[in-house]
Design an enzyme around this catalytic site. Structure first.
Site, PDB file in Angstrom:
ATOM      1  CG  HIS A 137       3.120   2.547   3.895  1.00 25.50           C
ATOM      2  ND1 HIS A 137       3.665   2.998   2.715  1.00 25.50           N
ATOM      3  CD2 HIS A 137       2.195   3.476   4.249  1.00 25.50           C
ATOM      4  CE1 HIS A 137       3.095   4.135   2.366  1.00 25.50           C
ATOM      5  NE2 HIS A 137       2.194   4.459   3.289  1.00 25.50           N
ATOM      6  CG  HIS A 142       3.958   8.101   5.705  1.00 32.31           C
ATOM      7  ND1 HIS A 142       3.691   9.053   4.737  1.00 32.31           N
ATOM      8  CD2 HIS A 142       3.206   7.019   5.373  1.00 32.31           C
ATOM      9  CE1 HIS A 142       2.813   8.574   3.876  1.00 32.31           C
ATOM     10  NE2 HIS A 142       2.501   7.330   4.224  1.00 32.31           N
ATOM     11  CD  GLU A 183       1.238   7.355   0.795  1.00 36.83           C
ATOM     12  OE1 GLU A 183       2.252   6.634   0.733  1.00 36.83           O
ATOM     13  OE2 GLU A 183       0.513   7.432   1.813  1.00 36.83           O
ATOM     14  CB  SER A 202       7.543   1.779   2.657  1.00 39.83           C
ATOM     15  OG  SER A 202       6.418   2.037   1.837  1.00 39.83           O
TER      16      SER A 202
HETATM   17  N1  HBI Z   1      -6.160   5.724   6.994  1.00 38.36           N
HETATM   18  N2  HBI Z   1      -4.679   4.681   8.404  1.00 38.36           N
HETATM   19  C1  HBI Z   1      -4.916   5.366   7.273  1.00 38.36           C
HETATM   20  N3  HBI Z   1      -3.879   5.676   6.458  1.00 38.36           N
HETATM   21  C2  HBI Z   1      -4.072   6.371   5.300  1.00 38.36           C
HETATM   22  O1  HBI Z   1      -3.102   6.668   4.583  1.00 38.36           O
HETATM   23  C3  HBI Z   1      -5.377   6.764   4.974  1.00 38.36           C
HETATM   24  C4  HBI Z   1      -6.428   6.426   5.858  1.00 38.36           C
HETATM   25  N4  HBI Z   1      -7.682   6.773   5.558  1.00 38.36           N
HETATM   26  C5  HBI Z   1      -7.983   7.545   4.361  1.00 38.36           C
HETATM   27  C6  HBI Z   1      -6.822   7.808   3.506  1.00 38.36           C
HETATM   28  N5  HBI Z   1      -5.634   7.438   3.819  1.00 38.36           N
HETATM   29  C7  HBI Z   1      -6.920   8.472   2.177  1.00 38.36           C
HETATM   30  O2  HBI Z   1      -7.926   7.844   1.440  1.00 38.36           O
HETATM   31  C8  HBI Z   1      -7.071   9.985   2.235  1.00 38.36           C
HETATM   32  O3  HBI Z   1      -5.762  10.554   2.068  1.00 38.36           O
HETATM   33  C9  HBI Z   1      -7.954  10.510   1.169  1.00 38.36           C
HETATM   34 FE    FE Z   2       1.075   6.170   3.266  1.00 39.11          FE
END
Ligand code: HBI
Ligand code: FE
Length: 297
Positions: A137, A142, A183, A202
Site C-alpha cells: 500500500h 503512494h 487515499e 493499491s
Molecule cells: N501511520 N504509518 C502510518 N500511515 C498512515 O497513513 C497513518 C499513520 N498514522 C496516522 C494516520 N495515518 C492518519 O490517521 C492521519 O492521516 C490522521
Molecule cells: Fe495510505
C-alpha cells in the site's frame, strides 16, 4: 529494471534486530535482507495484478511516476534506492515504520518530506486484507504520486496542517480531506475519470470498482463538502470526490484552513451515500453494491 533486487543491502546488521531500541520518530530499518522468498513473491503477485490494471484506470501522473521508480515485480523495493530517485524528483524520502504511528509523528514526517512506509507485507493467504498499511500500500500506492510535484507539495502541506488541526481539535475534518484525496481521490482526464488515490491504486478490486462500477457516487470535489463527509473504512467507498485537474491540489495545498474550521463549528455532517442539491454530480450511483451488502444476513 534489473539489478534492483541484488547486491543492495548495506545494513545487514540491522536486519532482524527486533529488539533494537525504538527511535523517537518511530522509524526502523527496512531490514530488506530479512524478507523471505515468500514475501517477495506476495509483492510480485500484487505488483503484477496492479501494474496490469492501472494503465487503463490510474491517471497519467501515477503511471508515469511508477515507470520512473526503481521498482519492479521481482522483489519488494529497497527504500534507500527509492528514496534516491524520489529525492531527486521532489525532495521526498521513504522511511520505514513498523505500522501505524501516532498522528503527530506521522504529520511531522510528512511536514519534512519523509513518507513513513510499513516495512512488512501482508500474507499470501490475505492478499486483499489489510489491517494496517503495509509496504505494498505505502510504496506501490503512494510513492508514484509523490514523484509528482503537486502531490509532493500537497502531502507536505497536509503534514503541516495536521499538527495545527490537532491543536485545534479539527483532525477529524482534516483527515477527511486526506482520505478523499490522497487515499481515495479520482481526477478527470481527457479520456475520463482516473484514479490518483493510493487506497484505490493499491487495491485490486477497488481500482476497477472506483472507475467502472455504476454503484458509487462520483461527485465534484468541494473542500467544505468533503470536510463534512464521513467515510467508511470497512468496505469500498460509497462516494468518490473528483478533481477537475491535479493542478487543483496546488490551490488546496495553499488553502488557509482556519475559516473552514470556523464554519465547521456548525452545520451538518454528511454520510458517505448522501447527495446534496448543491453537489455537481458527474455520476449518480445506483448504490446497488452497498445495498446488497447491507441486506446480507
Ligand atoms: N501511520 N504509518 C502510518 N500511515 C498512515 O497513513 C497513518 C499513520 N498514522 C496516522 C494516520 N495515518 C492518519 O490517521 C492521519 O492521516 C490522521
Ligand atoms: Fe495510505
Amino acid at each position: 529494471m534489473e539489478d534492483v533486487c541484488s547486491d543492495k543491502v548495506k545494513h545487514g546488521l540491522a536486519a532482524g534486530l527486533a529488539t533494537a531500541p525504538q527511535r523517537p520518530d518511530w522509524t526502523v530499518d527496512q531490514g530488506w535482507d530479512s524478507y523471505t522468498t515468500e514475501q517477495h513473491s506476495v509483492w510480485k503477485t500484487l505488483y503484477e495484478r496492479q501494474s496490469h490494471l492501472l494503465p487503463d484506470l490510474a491517471c497519467d501522473a501515477f503511471v508515469e511516476g511508477m515507470s520512473r521508480l526503481p521498482m519492479s515485480a521481482d522483489c519488494i523495493p529497497n527504500f534507500e534506492e527509492l528514496s534516491e530517485t524520489l529525492h531527486k524528483a521532489t525532495g521526498w524520502q521513504i522511511v520505514a515504520v513498523p505500522g501505524l504511528v501516532p498522528d503527530d509523528v506521522f504529520f511531522d514526517h510528512l511536514a519534512n518530506r519523509r513518507f513513513p512506509s510499513g516495512n512488512f507485507i501482508r500474507g499470501a493467504h490475505e492478499l486483499d486484507y489489510l489491517e494496517e498499511p503495509d509496504v505494498f500500500h505505502d510504496v506501490f500506492g503512494h510513492v508514484p504520486m509523490l514523484m509528482n510535484p503537486l502531490m509532493a507539495d500537497f502531502i507536505q502541506a497536509y503534514g503541516k496542517g495536521g499538527l495545527r488541526a490537532q491543536s485545534l481539535g479539527k483532525l477529524t475534518e482534516l483527515a477527511r480531506v486526506y482520505w478523499y484525496t490522497v487515499e481515495f481521490g479520482l481526477v478527470r482526464q481527457n479520456d475520463g475519470m482516473r484514479i490518483y488515490g493510493a487506497g484505490i491504486a493499491s487495491s485490486f478490486s477497488e481500482s476497477a470498482f472506483s472507475i467502472q462500477s455504476d454503484s458509487p457516487n462520483r461527485i465534484a470535489f468541494d473542500l467544505e463538502r468533503v470536510m463534512r463527509t464521513n467515510y467508511r473504512i470497512d468496505d469500498f467507498q460509497e462516494v468518490y470526490f473528483v478533481l477537475d485537474d491535479l493542478q487543483d491540489l496546488l490551490a488546496l495545498a495553499k488553502t488557509e484552513f482556519a475559516p473552514y474550521y470556523e464554519r465547521l463549528n456548525s452545520g451538518p455532517t454528511y454520510q458517505p451515500g448522501d447527495i446534496l442539491t448543491t453537489d455537481k454530480v458527474p455520476h449518480r450511483g445506483t448504490g446497488n453494491y452497498h445495498r446488497r451488502r447491507t441486506h446480507k444476513p
